[in-house]
Scaffold this motif. Sequence first.
Motif, PDB file in Angstrom:
ATOM      1  N   LEU A 108       0.894  -1.100  -0.016  1.00 19.90           N
ATOM      2  CA  LEU A 108      -0.054   0.003  -0.138  1.00 19.90           C
ATOM      3  C   LEU A 108       0.810   1.247  -0.124  1.00 19.90           C
ATOM      4  N   THR A 109       1.789   1.237   0.717  1.00 22.10           N
ATOM      5  CA  THR A 109       2.709   2.390   1.018  1.00 22.10           C
ATOM      6  C   THR A 109       3.364   2.936  -0.503  1.00 22.10           C
ATOM      7  N   ILE A 110       4.024   1.918  -1.109  1.00 23.30           N
ATOM      8  CA  ILE A 110       4.563   1.823  -2.123  1.00 23.30           C
ATOM      9  C   ILE A 110       3.846   2.216  -3.635  1.00 23.30           C
ATOM     10  N   THR A 111       2.503   1.679  -3.598  1.00 23.11           N
ATOM     11  CA  THR A 111       1.688   1.685  -4.750  1.00 23.11           C
ATOM     12  C   THR A 111       1.222   3.471  -4.463  1.00 23.11           C
ATOM     13  N   ARG A 112       0.924   3.883  -3.270  1.00 22.41           N
ATOM     14  CA  ARG A 112       0.616   5.387  -3.329  1.00 22.41           C
ATOM     15  C   ARG A 112       1.750   6.216  -3.642  1.00 22.41           C
ATOM     16  N   GLU A 113       2.916   5.856  -3.326  1.00 22.33           N
ATOM     17  CA  GLU A 113       4.237   6.698  -3.815  1.00 22.33           C
ATOM     18  C   GLU A 113       4.006   6.336  -5.204  1.00 22.33           C
ATOM     19  N   GLN A 114       4.076   5.278  -5.925  1.00 20.20           N
ATOM     20  CA  GLN A 114       3.802   5.295  -7.316  1.00 20.20           C
ATOM     21  C   GLN A 114       2.896   6.305  -7.835  1.00 20.20           C
ATOM     22  N   THR A 115       1.841   6.254  -7.354  1.00 19.92           N
ATOM     23  CA  THR A 115       0.590   7.070  -7.931  1.00 19.92           C
ATOM     24  C   THR A 115       1.019   8.729  -7.891  1.00 19.92           C
ATOM     25  N   GLU A 116       1.667   8.988  -6.704  1.00 20.47           N
ATOM     26  CA  GLU A 116       2.022  10.192  -6.642  1.00 20.47           C
ATOM     27  C   GLU A 116       2.967  10.721  -7.448  1.00 20.47           C
ATOM     28  N   LYS A 117       3.917   9.857  -7.776  1.00 19.40           N
ATOM     29  CA  LYS A 117       4.973  10.158  -8.674  1.00 19.40           C
ATOM     30  C   LYS A 117       4.424  10.245 -10.195  1.00 19.40           C
ATOM     31  N   LEU A 118       3.742   9.346 -10.438  1.00 24.06           N
ATOM     32  CA  LEU A 118       3.143   9.188 -11.847  1.00 24.06           C
ATOM     33  C   LEU A 118       2.276  10.592 -12.017  1.00 24.06           C
ATOM     34  N   ALA A 119       1.533  10.604 -11.104  1.00 24.56           N
ATOM     35  CA  ALA A 119       0.515  11.885 -11.251  1.00 24.56           C
ATOM     36  C   ALA A 119       1.438  13.272 -11.508  1.00 24.56           C
ATOM     37  N   ALA A 120       2.512  13.578 -10.797  1.00 26.66           N
ATOM     38  CA  ALA A 120       3.504  14.655 -10.887  1.00 26.66           C
ATOM     39  C   ALA A 120       3.979  14.644 -12.305  1.00 26.66           C
ATOM     40  N   ARG A 121       4.343  13.533 -12.824  1.00 23.14           N
ATOM     41  CA  ARG A 121       5.096  13.546 -14.157  1.00 23.14           C
ATOM     42  C   ARG A 121       3.921  13.641 -15.324  1.00 23.14           C
ATOM     43  N   LEU A 122       2.847  13.084 -15.147  1.00 18.96           N
ATOM     44  CA  LEU A 122       1.575  13.328 -16.260  1.00 18.96           C
ATOM     45  C   LEU A 122       1.246  14.853 -15.968  1.00 18.96           C
ATOM     46  N   GLU A 123       0.947  15.146 -15.024  1.00 17.37           N
ATOM     47  CA  GLU A 123       0.624  16.566 -14.814  1.00 17.37           C
ATOM     48  C   GLU A 123       1.779  17.662 -15.377  1.00 17.37           C
ATOM     49  N   ALA A 124       2.816  17.472 -15.189  1.00 17.42           N
ATOM     50  CA  ALA A 124       4.073  18.061 -16.271  1.00 17.42           C
ATOM     51  C   ALA A 124       3.751  18.472 -17.517  1.00 17.42           C
ATOM     52  N   THR A 125       3.244  17.214 -18.175  1.00 19.09           N
ATOM     53  CA  THR A 125       3.405  17.320 -19.809  1.00 19.09           C
ATOM     54  C   THR A 125       1.692  17.433 -20.088  1.00 19.09           C
ATOM     55  N   HIS A 126       0.814  17.335 -19.247  1.00 15.10           N
ATOM     56  CA  HIS A 126      -0.707  17.151 -19.534  1.00 15.10           C
ATOM     57  C   HIS A 126      -1.312  18.217 -18.656  1.00 15.10           C
ATOM     58  N   GLY A 127      -0.886  18.899 -17.749  1.00 12.22           N
ATOM     59  CA  GLY A 127      -1.599  19.884 -16.944  1.00 12.22           C
ATOM     60  C   GLY A 127      -2.445  19.092 -15.865  1.00 12.22           C
ATOM     61  N   ASP A 128      -3.670  19.781 -15.502  1.00 10.44           N
ATOM     62  CA  ASP A 128      -4.558  19.153 -14.467  1.00 10.44           C
ATOM     63  C   ASP A 128      -5.780  18.335 -15.195  1.00 10.44           C
ATOM     64  N   ARG A 129      -5.681  18.257 -16.396  1.00 13.56           N
ATOM     65  CA  ARG A 129      -6.830  17.469 -17.070  1.00 13.56           C
ATOM     66  C   ARG A 129      -6.751  15.948 -16.625  1.00 13.56           C
ATOM     67  N   ILE A 130      -5.738  15.431 -16.120  1.00 18.85           N
ATOM     68  CA  ILE A 130      -5.384  13.942 -15.754  1.00 18.85           C
ATOM     69  C   ILE A 130      -5.558  13.707 -14.221  1.00 18.85           C
TER      70      ILE A 130
END
Length: 367
Positions: A108-130
């Motif tokens: 659970l800890t690791i999956t949450r961290e993966q989600t947070e990092k992926l969200a930041a990466r996708l936001e950097a390229t797609h903004g807040d649409r994702i």
Amino acid sequence: MAASQHATDLEMVQPGEGRLGHAPADHPPVPRGRVGVLLVNLGTPDATDYWSMRRYLSEFLSDRRVVDYSRWLWQPLLQLVILTRRPFVSGKAYRGIWNQALDESPLLTITREQTEKLAARLEATHGDRIEVAFCMRYGNPSTDSVLRRLQARGCERILVFPLYPQYGSPTTATACDQAFRTLMRLKWQPAIRTVPAYFAHPDYVAALAASVHEAYETADTPPEVLVASYHGVPRRYLDEGDPYYCHCRKTTRLLQERLGWEDAAIETTFQSKFGPEEWVGPATVERVAELAREGRKHIAVISPAFAADCVETLEEIQQEIRDAFLAAGGETFTYVPCLNARDDHIAALAAIADNELAGWLPPATAG
């Protein structure tokens, strides 16, 4: 022109806002215009006590994708025999790896961290649409609750991303099944896509190879062989058309090619056998002992089928399988951690998501 028009459509209602231009003034707010990415992992108990473990194991072992025996035979055996004892054994295993600081499983800890990092990466390229979120096939947060939350936040399109590089009926398929069950109960279904197996994706293979290089560089004694241990499945799954075994074998081959190693430097094995029938092999716990008896005193073990370290890696590999190797005469046992929230792993997941999101978003822009 099409991308431009699509971007305009998405911008008609900004994420978090709620009223269509043609709707009457008293129409309730309807968030629109967002795209969801839902990471799905296997699952986790809420705690390590008997009843928490029993609820989790009952949900897991009642899944027909996991155990497909006749329900008339299996359920009495499961509920009256297996679940009277197994929660104690599994609870002890989980207590040995439990994240005490957050009172949750490492998965659970690791999956949450993966989600947070992926969200930041996708936001950097797609903004807040994702909107990026995660759920568990078994346990919490549940697939149903998170899918409904994404829809409530305006996600009209949702990419379901099972975190299983190799496709398997008891893993990838059941994760998608659960998402589809939620759709069956929704009055307004979002559009859904699912991410296919990514065992051959070059970025995933490169991240595996990098993790091996790092583990070998820091090992006290260089390993003589790398054992790629995958979660096992019954042999008949392969005979019935499940490609999991073949995907695992190919993952090992691609990793070997990326590392530039000879055949003898890497082996494929399978762990976590459950039940009386024949499973694919060789069994990891038996093969590591054989390697020690053959004179291979220094080995490393990696788990390419797991996107995050969990009870099968932190307890089964690092304790049971390590002990079998050392008891047979082995000397040094190096565990190569799962890719977890490594930057190169997150980059691979982002590349896969971008490919599967094509057509749902305007072209990515550097941020």
